[in-house]
Design an enzyme around this catalytic site. Structure first.
Site, mmCIF file in Angstrom:
data_model
loop_
_atom_site.group_PDB
_atom_site.id
_atom_site.type_symbol
_atom_site.label_atom_id
_atom_site.label_comp_id
_atom_site.label_asym_id
_atom_site.label_seq_id
_atom_site.Cartn_x
_atom_site.Cartn_y
_atom_site.Cartn_z
ATOM 1 N N LYS A 158 -6.902 1.573 13.493
ATOM 2 C CA LYS A 158 -5.806 2.354 12.935
ATOM 3 C C LYS A 158 -6.056 3.826 13.254
ATOM 4 O O LYS A 158 -7.199 4.301 13.131
ATOM 5 C CB LYS A 158 -5.738 2.122 11.419
ATOM 6 C CG LYS A 158 -4.547 2.770 10.737
ATOM 7 C CD LYS A 158 -4.483 2.388 9.251
ATOM 8 C CE LYS A 158 -3.248 2.963 8.561
ATOM 9 N NZ LYS A 158 -3.165 2.580 7.146
ATOM 10 N N SER A 186 1.229 0.637 5.492
ATOM 11 C CA SER A 186 1.215 1.588 6.583
ATOM 12 C C SER A 186 0.471 1.103 7.833
ATOM 13 O O SER A 186 0.674 1.662 8.907
ATOM 14 C CB SER A 186 0.585 2.895 6.106
ATOM 15 O OG SER A 186 -0.771 2.715 5.782
ATOM 16 N N SER A 238 -1.386 -1.200 1.973
ATOM 17 C CA SER A 238 -1.205 -0.944 3.407
ATOM 18 C C SER A 238 -1.970 -1.854 4.361
ATOM 19 O O SER A 238 -1.730 -1.807 5.567
ATOM 20 C CB SER A 238 -1.546 0.513 3.725
ATOM 21 O OG SER A 238 -0.525 1.356 3.269
#
Lengths: 485, 95
Positions: free
Chosen positions: A76, A151, A175
């Site tokens: 990420k 997210s 997330s």
């Protein structure tokens, strides 16, 4: 190769079926083919990946390999990577080349894993649909007109489309688990303090926690073996022994007590999602577990509480972005105030600015007691609900999300509706507990996630319970048709 | 709580955010919606609850006050918007 689990790829590497370089090139080729349709990578680090792979092949030949040596991963874009752009999906950090590695990245490097690239996400991890990214939205591999969740949407889409065998994510209010559920993956949010936050760009420091997104619980366990552990560079890291997360995966489930909170099956839950989650709980019962109905009475306060605590902490954390030392700076500032205001006004997107302002307001003179202090008290009540429940039961099960993946654009202009998509995941962050989401079926062709919440530091137990279900079902092994070959 | 445009202007100033005239109305409306949403907290009785500081009641860890990091000024300044002679440049602060 792309349909195999990490456990099976690691075996292939050891048997010499393929080299890490071949494996890495295979995934890089897939990224080149499919990233245009999905947009799950912000940066593809091809050169780094191939260099990592060659070094991994050397280690494999020399017999110095770790379980993850030579395995390609996506990270990420919230984890700082030395010498590689770390954007947090924001214009603010579009030009930010991180000058150091996050501890999590360092650990994967030491284990010999290969970095394929940096995954797309909601800007500064604020969002539940991956639509707030400065680099554009991400498609859900099961239906590219739908959102992958957020997210950690890029991480989830990359793994679901088999563009990476696994990925890292972070979870502040859901997330990791919410995108895992919407993309049909296994995603684990560890106990607060279990995985180092050093070098993980901060959103809400009392809630943020890094974790894995993978195809199976066993793969998530392999990643946790690298990610978990005490880090003196993170002042909230907890010094507790780290178990081998793979050791107990195959234990029987006999005697397991599963709590099912009635508050997780009320208004707002899609009927088909509810049925599939109930069916999965029924399967656990047939596998030897006892089901106990429980109550988490303060559940209804978790979303309002979260939307005070998280913005308050975000407004404080994001004050570091001032256009002076790194990141975006506006053109021709007339004075220092203009520099601050325009650099931040132009560098941050709409949702980030909304949350900064909510947080600023909640913390401003005269409002602290009504908002932040009240939220911290409610947080205690929410946490106490879990404490009481865990006296009676070992784990808690319910849906990860109220619906399957929604259509892109559906909730973007309605923050409250977007916030409610995390209604079952938020309480876990407020209480600092670990939880996992695993695929438990499909509704109209879209994956549904079962959430399993455990007591503090019970990650090994969650992975074990998830693994046993995956031995009996094949939801986790389904591949979205458009990305099969 | 319903926020007016002037409230948003004040909050944006406190947060050091430039917000255009056109954006003010939209923020006033969405921020008011969010505040209305979080006011659902008000129906809970928390009069006898202590605020949570840490989920595991951990306290701040201390370490010996000793220098451990090495200076990496060049590396850090290489990513700065404007530097000169080892200093970060900003618009003139003192007239």
């Amino acid at each position: 190769m792309h349909k195999q689990s990490i456990a099976s790829l690691a075996q292939g590497l050891r048997q010499g079926d393929f080299s890490s370089e071949e494996l890495t090139r295979h995934f890089l080729d897939r990224i080149h083919r499919y990233n245009g349709a999905l947009n799950c990578f912000i940066t593809v680090t091809e050169e780094v990946a191939l260099a990592d792979a060659r070094e991994a092949d050397r280690r494999l030949r020399a017999g110095e390999a770790h379980a993850l040596t030579g395995i390609p991963l996506a990270h990420k874009d919230i984890f700082c990577t030395d010498g590689v752009r770390t954007s947090c999906a924001s214009r603010m950090l579009d030009n930010f080349i991180a000058p150091y590695d996050a501890t999590v990245i360092q650990s994967f490097k030491a284990a010999g894993a290969v970095m394929l690239g940096k995954a797309n996400m909601d800007e500064f991890a604020m969002g539940s649909s991956n639509e707030t990214s400065y680099y554009g939205p991400v498609g859900n591999p099961w239906d590219t007109a739908r959102v992958p969740g957020g997210s950690s949407g890029g991480s989830a889409a990359a793994v679901a489309a088999r563009l990476a065998p696994a990925a890292t994510g972070t979870d502040t209010g859901g997330s990791i688990r919410q995108p895992a559920a919407l993309c049909g993956l296994t995603g684990l949010k560890p106990t607060y303090g279990r995985v180092s936050r050093y070098g993980m760009i901060a959103f809400a420091s009392s809630l943020d926690q890094g974790g894995p997104l993978a195809l199976t619980a066993q793969d998530a366990a392999l990643l946790m073996n690298v990610m978990a552990g005490f880090d003196e560079k993170d002042s909230t890291s907890i010094d507790q022994p780290v178990p081998d997360y793979c050791a107990a995966l195959d234990q029987p489930l006999d005697g397991l007590r599963i709590g099912v909170p009635r508050e997780f099956f009320g208004d707002g839950l899609d009927a088909a999602v509810g049925e599939l989650v109930q069916a999965a709980i029924g399967q656990y019962q047939r596998m030897g577990a006892a089901i106990v109905e429980i109550s988490l009475p303060n559940t209804r306060y978790s979303a309002p509480t979260y939307y005070v605590v998280a913005p308050a902490e975000c407004s404080s954390n994001l004050s570091r972005f001032d256009g002076v030392r790194y990141g975006y700076r506006c053109e021709d500032p007339v004075d220092l105030m203009d520099l601050y205001k325009r650099s931040r006004g132009e560098g941050f997107g709409a949702e980030v600015k909304r949350r900064i302002m909510i947080g600023t307001y909640a913390l401003s003179a005269g409002y602290y007691d009504a908002y932040y202090l009240k939220a911290q008290k409610l947080r205690q009540l929410i946490s106490d609900d879990f404490k009481k429940a865990f006296v009676e039961v070992d784990v808690i099960m319910g849906p990860t999300t109220p619906t399957t993946a929604f259509a892109a654009g559906d909730k973007l202009n309605d923050p409250i509706q977007m916030y409610l998509s995390d209604i079952y995941t938020i309480a876990v962050n407020l209480a600092g507990l670990p939880a996992i989401s695993i695929p438990c079926g499909f509704s109209a062709g879209l994956p549904v996630g079962l959430q399993i919440i455990g007591g503090y530091f019970k990650e090994a137990q969650l992975l074990h319970i998830a693994h046993r279900y995956q031995q009996e079902t094949d939801w986790h092994a389904r591949v979205p048709e458009a990305f099969e070959t | 709580m319903v926020l007016q445009r002037s409230d948003v202007e004040k909050i944006a100033h406190l947060a050091r955010l430039a917000v255009s005239e056109e954006e003010l109305a939209a923020y006033a409306s969405s921020l008011s919606d969010i505040l209305k949403f979080v006011e659902r907290m008000d129906s809970a009785d928390v009069s006898r609850v202590a605020p949570m500081a840490h989920p595991l009641d951990a306290v701040q860890r201390l370490r010996e006050d000793a220098v451990r990091e090495s200076s990496q000024r060049e590396k850090f300044q290489a990513i700065a918007p404007r530097v000169e002679a080892g200093l970060y440049l900003v618009p003139k602060v003192i007239e």
